[in-house]
Design a protein around this motif. Structure first.
Motif, PDB file in Angstrom:
ATOM      1  N   ILE A  52      12.619  11.995 -10.083  1.00 63.46           N
ATOM      2  CA  ILE A  52      11.377  11.338  -9.582  1.00 63.46           C
ATOM      3  C   ILE A  52      10.866  10.233 -10.438  1.00 63.46           C
ATOM      4  O   ILE A  52      10.503   9.059 -10.009  1.00 63.46           O
ATOM      5  N   PHE A  53      11.248  10.377 -11.740  1.00 61.15           N
ATOM      6  CA  PHE A  53      10.947   9.386 -12.691  1.00 61.15           C
ATOM      7  C   PHE A  53      11.650   7.917 -12.087  1.00 61.15           C
ATOM      8  O   PHE A  53      11.215   6.802 -12.347  1.00 61.15           O
ATOM      9  N   LYS A  54      13.207   8.202 -12.111  1.00 57.77           N
ATOM     10  CA  LYS A  54      13.740   6.980 -11.843  1.00 57.77           C
ATOM     11  C   LYS A  54      13.421   6.346 -10.339  1.00 57.77           C
ATOM     12  O   LYS A  54      13.489   5.213 -10.285  1.00 57.77           O
ATOM     13  N   SER A  55      13.010   7.184  -9.523  1.00 59.96           N
ATOM     14  CA  SER A  55      12.554   6.812  -8.169  1.00 59.96           C
ATOM     15  C   SER A  55      11.260   5.858  -8.250  1.00 59.96           C
ATOM     16  O   SER A  55      11.028   5.034  -7.714  1.00 59.96           O
ATOM     17  N   ALA A  56      10.366   6.510  -9.401  1.00 59.07           N
ATOM     18  CA  ALA A  56       9.021   5.594  -9.574  1.00 59.07           C
ATOM     19  C   ALA A  56       9.440   4.417 -10.275  1.00 59.07           C
ATOM     20  O   ALA A  56       8.702   3.314  -9.749  1.00 59.07           O
ATOM     21  N   LEU A  57      10.576   4.092 -10.994  1.00 62.38           N
ATOM     22  CA  LEU A  57      10.934   3.039 -11.589  1.00 62.38           C
ATOM     23  C   LEU A  57      11.305   1.948 -10.383  1.00 62.38           C
ATOM     24  O   LEU A  57      11.071   0.674 -10.373  1.00 62.38           O
ATOM     25  N   VAL A  58      12.320   2.466  -9.600  1.00 62.30           N
ATOM     26  CA  VAL A  58      12.740   1.465  -8.526  1.00 62.30           C
ATOM     27  C   VAL A  58      11.550   1.089  -7.748  1.00 62.30           C
ATOM     28  O   VAL A  58      11.238  -0.229  -7.220  1.00 62.30           O
ATOM     29  N   GLY A  60       8.353   0.651  -8.541  1.00 57.86           N
ATOM     30  CA  GLY A  60       7.597  -0.253  -9.397  1.00 57.86           C
ATOM     31  C   GLY A  60       8.427  -1.448  -9.067  1.00 57.86           C
ATOM     32  O   GLY A  60       7.601  -2.407  -9.210  1.00 57.86           O
ATOM     33  N   MET A  61       9.514  -1.704  -9.229  1.00 58.08           N
ATOM     34  CA  MET A  61      10.254  -2.924  -9.105  1.00 58.08           C
ATOM     35  C   MET A  61      10.131  -3.408  -7.763  1.00 58.08           C
ATOM     36  O   MET A  61       9.587  -4.749  -7.498  1.00 58.08           O
ATOM     37  N   ILE A  62      10.224  -2.605  -6.602  1.00 64.81           N
ATOM     38  CA  ILE A  62       9.990  -3.001  -5.316  1.00 64.81           C
ATOM     39  C   ILE A  62       8.525  -3.593  -5.246  1.00 64.81           C
ATOM     40  O   ILE A  62       8.239  -4.628  -4.577  1.00 64.81           O
ATOM     41  N   LEU A  63       7.539  -2.797  -5.644  1.00 69.65           N
ATOM     42  CA  LEU A  63       5.945  -3.356  -5.727  1.00 69.65           C
ATOM     43  C   LEU A  63       5.790  -4.641  -6.270  1.00 69.65           C
ATOM     44  O   LEU A  63       5.065  -5.612  -5.871  1.00 69.65           O
ATOM     45  N   SER A  64       6.635  -4.727  -7.639  1.00 68.89           N
ATOM     46  CA  SER A  64       6.205  -6.253  -8.291  1.00 68.89           C
ATOM     47  C   SER A  64       6.887  -7.296  -7.480  1.00 68.89           C
ATOM     48  O   SER A  64       6.105  -8.506  -7.351  1.00 68.89           O
ATOM     49  N   VAL A  69       0.896  -1.238  -0.198  1.00 65.74           N
ATOM     50  CA  VAL A  69       0.126  -0.094   0.045  1.00 65.74           C
ATOM     51  C   VAL A  69       0.983   1.355  -0.080  1.00 65.74           C
ATOM     52  O   VAL A  69       0.517   2.179  -0.629  1.00 65.74           O
ATOM     53  N   THR A  70       1.954   1.277   0.866  1.00 64.38           N
ATOM     54  CA  THR A  70       2.747   2.477   0.810  1.00 64.38           C
ATOM     55  C   THR A  70       3.684   2.628  -0.457  1.00 64.38           C
ATOM     56  O   THR A  70       3.587   3.949  -0.899  1.00 64.38           O
ATOM     57  N   VAL A  90       1.749   6.729  -6.894  1.00 65.75           N
ATOM     58  CA  VAL A  90       0.769   7.803  -7.330  1.00 65.75           C
ATOM     59  C   VAL A  90       1.231   9.182  -7.008  1.00 65.75           C
ATOM     60  O   VAL A  90       1.097   9.910  -7.933  1.00 65.75           O
ATOM     61  N   ILE A  91       1.834   9.422  -5.969  1.00 67.73           N
ATOM     62  CA  ILE A  91       2.264  10.475  -5.532  1.00 67.73           C
ATOM     63  C   ILE A  91       3.248  11.060  -6.527  1.00 67.73           C
ATOM     64  O   ILE A  91       3.344  12.442  -6.908  1.00 67.73           O
TER      65      ILE A  91
END
Length: 170
Positions: A146-152, A154-158, A15-16, A22-23
């Protein structure tokens, strides 16, 4: 440790990560690389400026065009795989999908160089751009971070979704 505690921790982590993702995406929507000249409410001028900012460098630079196309494809694939990872939670596809998602996120990281090439094209004094002005270097750097943090994330989320569904049936 208790299995209920681990389930709670993994669920909270998922959830986090979703909330952070999203943020970050909302921030990226409002943090622009260019500022169109003219009125704030002139949407047609904004679209023309954005199209020129993206497409003119792609006409002249083969490397930027290749990175941009491959980057677009590698952004779409992890999104589709994440949706399929959530929908195939009862099957044994979690580990291959998590690996595939991570590989495509790493490829997206690599092909995000296209944005740097496009920005460098417009920074050269030989290219004029009366339709827009470039954002500051700090803004451009912050967008990339921010874009590259979102990629990381996304990997953690998967990976978290895969672990949660394999071990706990979340």
């Amino acid at each position: 440790m208790q299995p209920k505690f681990l389930v709670t921790v993994i669920t909270l982590a998922i959830v986090t990560a979703l909330f952070d993702l999203v943020i970050m995406l909302v921030i990226l929507i409002f943090l622009h690389s260019i500022k169109p000249t003219g009125s704030i409410f002139n949407i047609k001028r904004k679209i023309i400026a954005r199209r020129k900012y993206l497409h003119e460098p792609l006409k002249h630079d083969h490397t930027a065009r290749k990175y941009f196309i491959l980057g677009f494809v590698t952004v779409c694939v992890p999104f589709i795989c994440t949706v399929s990872q959530l929908s195939t939670a009862t099957y044994d596809y979690q580990v291959p999908l998590a690996v595939l998602i991570c590989v495509f996120y790493l490829l997206t990281w690599r092909f995000s160089r296209a944005i740097d090439l496009i920005h460098n094209y417009w920074e050269q004094p030989a290219h004029s751009h009366p339709e827009f002005e470039l954002a500051s270097e700090k803004t451009f750097w912050l967008r990339g971070l921010i874009f590259k943090s979102a990629l990381v994330i996304g990997m953690i989320l998967s990976i978290l979704i895969a672990v949660g569904t394999i071990y706990f049936g979340i």
